[in-house]
Design a protein around this motif. Structure first.
Motif, PDB file in Angstrom:
ATOM      1  N   ALA A  21      34.473 -29.617  -2.366  1.00 63.50           N
ATOM      2  CA  ALA A  21      34.800 -29.074  -3.750  1.00 63.50           C
ATOM      3  C   ALA A  21      33.993 -29.292  -4.248  1.00 63.50           C
ATOM      4  O   ALA A  21      34.400 -28.013  -4.886  1.00 63.50           O
ATOM      5  N   ALA A  22      34.017 -30.122  -4.841  1.00 58.82           N
ATOM      6  CA  ALA A  22      32.998 -30.155  -6.122  1.00 58.82           C
ATOM      7  C   ALA A  22      31.384 -29.481  -5.438  1.00 58.82           C
ATOM      8  O   ALA A  22      31.167 -28.720  -6.409  1.00 58.82           O
ATOM      9  N   ILE A  23      30.819 -29.750  -4.356  1.00 61.74           N
ATOM     10  CA  ILE A  23      29.885 -28.581  -3.765  1.00 61.74           C
ATOM     11  C   ILE A  23      30.342 -26.605  -3.794  1.00 61.74           C
ATOM     12  O   ILE A  23      28.775 -26.274  -4.769  1.00 61.74           O
ATOM     13  N   ALA A  24      31.759 -26.898  -3.662  1.00 60.27           N
ATOM     14  CA  ALA A  24      31.935 -25.365  -4.102  1.00 60.27           C
ATOM     15  C   ALA A  24      32.185 -25.110  -5.513  1.00 60.27           C
ATOM     16  O   ALA A  24      31.763 -23.515  -5.438  1.00 60.27           O
ATOM     17  N   ASP A  25      32.505 -25.554  -5.977  1.00 59.69           N
ATOM     18  CA  ASP A  25      32.463 -25.085  -7.512  1.00 59.69           C
ATOM     19  C   ASP A  25      31.253 -25.451  -7.761  1.00 59.69           C
ATOM     20  O   ASP A  25      31.192 -24.060  -8.924  1.00 59.69           O
ATOM     21  N   PHE A  26      30.136 -26.092  -7.441  1.00 59.83           N
ATOM     22  CA  PHE A  26      28.460 -25.913  -7.768  1.00 59.83           C
ATOM     23  C   PHE A  26      28.522 -24.004  -7.887  1.00 59.83           C
ATOM     24  O   PHE A  26      27.426 -23.387  -7.520  1.00 59.83           O
ATOM     25  N   TYR A  27      28.206 -23.684  -6.036  1.00 61.17           N
ATOM     26  CA  TYR A  27      27.976 -22.762  -5.653  1.00 61.17           C
ATOM     27  C   TYR A  27      29.181 -21.286  -6.058  1.00 61.17           C
ATOM     28  O   TYR A  27      27.965 -20.954  -6.716  1.00 61.17           O
ATOM     29  N   GLN A  28      29.795 -21.316  -6.904  1.00 58.81           N
ATOM     30  CA  GLN A  28      30.672 -20.359  -7.452  1.00 58.81           C
ATOM     31  C   GLN A  28      30.186 -20.523  -8.618  1.00 58.81           C
ATOM     32  O   GLN A  28      30.011 -19.194  -9.697  1.00 58.81           O
ATOM     33  N   SER A  29      29.609 -21.466  -9.769  1.00 55.39           N
ATOM     34  CA  SER A  29      29.084 -21.817 -10.673  1.00 55.39           C
ATOM     35  C   SER A  29      27.852 -20.783 -11.115  1.00 55.39           C
ATOM     36  O   SER A  29      27.681 -20.136 -11.647  1.00 55.39           O
ATOM     37  N   VAL A  30      27.115 -20.688  -9.678  1.00 58.36           N
ATOM     38  CA  VAL A  30      25.850 -20.422  -9.926  1.00 58.36           C
ATOM     39  C   VAL A  30      26.263 -18.517  -9.164  1.00 58.36           C
ATOM     40  O   VAL A  30      25.377 -17.832  -9.676  1.00 58.36           O
ATOM     41  N   PHE A  31      27.044 -18.565  -8.595  1.00 53.90           N
ATOM     42  CA  PHE A  31      27.046 -17.272  -8.805  1.00 53.90           C
ATOM     43  C   PHE A  31      27.565 -16.367 -10.082  1.00 53.90           C
ATOM     44  O   PHE A  31      26.834 -15.241  -9.732  1.00 53.90           O
TER      45      PHE A  31
END
Length: 253
Positions: A21-31
């Motif tokens: 979930a934290a990694i997915a949050d990071f991906y979304q922040s990069v997007f």
């Protein structure tokens, strides 16, 4: 490519501490930082589908690519057990995959890129990622750093153990700094219903890449706006950073 087939049965238990979930949050922040809102996302080296399912839960249409049939079988089992559908899982090599069209973003989690160990593998993979990305689409991945290969892996040995005793993993490393190759010799013991332990042996190899090598390969493939982060909060990498998180934009003429 290395095979995770012997480890597929216990892979999720051995990686139970990973915060997808934290990694997915990071991906979304990069997007957001790159100004994109992808609808279709490729999870390259998807394994048992943990990240694929996490991103699907967030509304993305997902494709998962992995070279291990056993890993993908686990991914399908998890998808159906959770009452999900609609995710396309493909058994393909990172260096030679084909999609039906382009995607808005490509993610690759847990040092999959380090498994590109032969000369030219990095260029082949990055070129394909670039080919299947929309213009201005984003590629986000992580790698183990030179510091980790030298000081954490090295020639060290580790024992991984489930708290309930259901899985034990003996892990011996063999790192050659000159070639940049690190062999992981693994023996996994998983407890069966009758109380016996089933042993599975596996040998994996990763390659250590420098920041300069990764940057040059991305640029050769046509990527721009390349960023290296030291953590999931987009911090600046330091000398003792063990994992780089890397983002790059697909530039097409």
């Amino acid at each position: 490519m290395n095979s995770y087939d012997a480890l597929a049965k216990v892979y999720d238990r051995l990686n139970g501490e990973v915060d997808y979930a934290a990694i997915a949050d990071f991906y979304q922040s990069v997007f957001v930082a790159y100004g994109i809102s992808p609808e279709l996302v490729l999870d390259l080296g998807c394994g048992t589908g943990s990240m694929t399912l996490e991103l699907a839960d967030r509304g993305y249409d997902m494709i998962g690519v992995d070279a291990s049939a056993d890993m993908l079988a686990r991914a399908y089992e998890r998808m159906w057990s959770l009452g999900r559908s609609g995710i396309l899982f493909l058994e393909q090599d990172m260096r030679d995959f084909e999609l039906y069209g382009t995607v808005g973003a490509v993610v690759s989690t847990l040092d999959c890129v380090n498994y590109l160990i032969e000369d030219g593998d990095l260029d082949r993979c990055f070129s394909l990622v670039h080919n299947y990305l929309d213009p201005d689409g984003v590629f986000v991945f992580d790698v183990n750093t030179p510091h980790k290969f030298k000081h954490v892996y090295g020639d060290n040995a580790y024992i991984l153990e489930e708290e309930d005793g259901s899985v034990y993993c003996g892990w011996q490393n063999d790192y050659d700094e000159e070639s940049g190759l690190c062999r992981f010799i693994l023996s996994v013991f998983s407890k069966e219903r009758d109380g016996r332990y089933l042993r599975a042996d596996e040998e994996q190899t990763e390659r250590c890449y420098s920041r300069e090598e990764l940057t040059a390969a991305l640029e050769r493939a046509g990527f721009v706006d390349i960023a290296f982060y030291g953590d999931l909060a987009c911090g600046t990498p330091g000398e003792q950073t063990e994992r780089w998180y890397i983002a790059a934009r697909c530039k097409k003429n």
